[in-house]
Design an enzyme around this catalytic site. Structure first.
Site, short mmCIF file in Angstrom:
data_model
loop_
_atom_site.label_atom_id
_atom_site.label_comp_id
_atom_site.label_asym_id
_atom_site.label_seq_id
_atom_site.Cartn_x
_atom_site.Cartn_y
_atom_site.Cartn_z
N GLU A 50 13.65 45.36 70.63
CA GLU A 50 14.11 45.81 69.33
C GLU A 50 14.36 44.62 68.40
OE1 GLU A 50 17.64 48.09 69.76
OE2 GLU A 50 16.92 49.21 71.49
N HIS B 4 14.81 50.90 67.09
CA HIS B 4 14.64 51.20 68.51
C HIS B 4 13.15 51.41 68.79
CE1 HIS B 4 18.93 52.07 69.72
NE2 HIS B 4 19.01 51.89 68.42
#
Length: 258
Positions: A215, A101
């Protein structure tokens, strides 16, 4: 940055968080790490390890070792190398999906005219013409159009079979973030935009204007490991100055560079 094992299979278990559980567990320093493929010359690094607790096995009944090396280069480049091993003693395989993330700070809107102008200043290169799953439309599959990604509304997409390099070009800051990845075939692009940002308790009402989530991931197809098998995924993040070329930044120079 938040690091997580994020799994579609995990999401089917009501007791598990939406983005898996590795992101909010206590990790230990790995005192005896195996050899990592990353070159640690002139780099500062730390090795961490995560093993399931008794509580973890109640919600996901598998044994694993998740080793993470975090390395910082002399120029500020950040390298993350993950290794996940199935240590089940009962002979059972397990499956998971995975994403780093990574949230990136993009231009301030203070001197810009409108939101549309702001997000036309921020472009993502490397994902054009690729297929993606749109999480805002029940994961329906589409093909990206246009020369680059720009933003003027909520985005939540999973791009498939992505290249090893992706660039986030910020015209206003004259800066380009470069993601280099290995073992992570997908890329998630997310921005909640205004309405969803206001509905999120841990997200400021205006913070969507200054962030973009890109991501490196393996989420379309779950990774399956038999006992004793290991999976590796690596991400390198760098920020490089960009220059204008005929009024535009030159992302190809960044994408083709070493």
């Amino acid at each position: 940055m938040v690091i997580a094992i994020r799994s579609l299979q995990f999401a089917s278990h009501g007791t598990l968080d939406q983005h898996g559980f590795a992101r909010n567990r206590f990790w230990a320093v790995d005192e005896d790490p195996p050899p990592f493929p990353t070159n640690t010359l002139n780099k500062a690094f730390v090795d961490l390890i995560l093993k399931p607790s008794e509580e973890d096995t109640k919600i996901w009944p598998h044994s694993f070792e998740y080793r993470l090396r975090i390395a910082l280069g002399p120029g500020g480049d950040l390298m993350l190398t993950s290794r996940i091993r199935n240590t089940n003693s009962d002979g059972k395989p397990f499956s998971f999906t995975f994403a780093y993330h990574t949230y990136f700070s993009v231009s301030d809107t203070e001197f810009l005219i409108s939101l549309f102008y702001l997000f036309s200043e921020v472009r993502v290169e490397g994902l054009e013409t690729l297929d993606y799953l749109d999480n805002l439309q029940n994961k329906e599959r589409f093909t990206e159009q246009g020369d680059a990604l720009t933003f003027e509304s909520e985005v939540d997409k999973i791009y498939l079979s992505t290249p090893t390099k992706i660039a986030i070009i910020d015209h206003e800051k004259k800066r380009t973030f470069v993601l280099r990845k290995d073992g992570l075939p997908d890329a998630v692009v997310w921005n909640p935009w205004d309405k969803k940002a206001k509905a999120m308790a841990d997200f400021g009402d205006d913070e969507y204007k200054h962030m973009l989530c890109v991501e490196a991931a393996a989420v379309e197809k779950a990774v399956t490991l038999k006992p004793g098998e290991e999976w590796k995924g690596r991400l390198e993040l760098s920020a490089v100055p960009s220059s204008y070329c005929s009024g535009q930044l030159d992302p190809q120079r960044v994408l083709q560079g070493s």
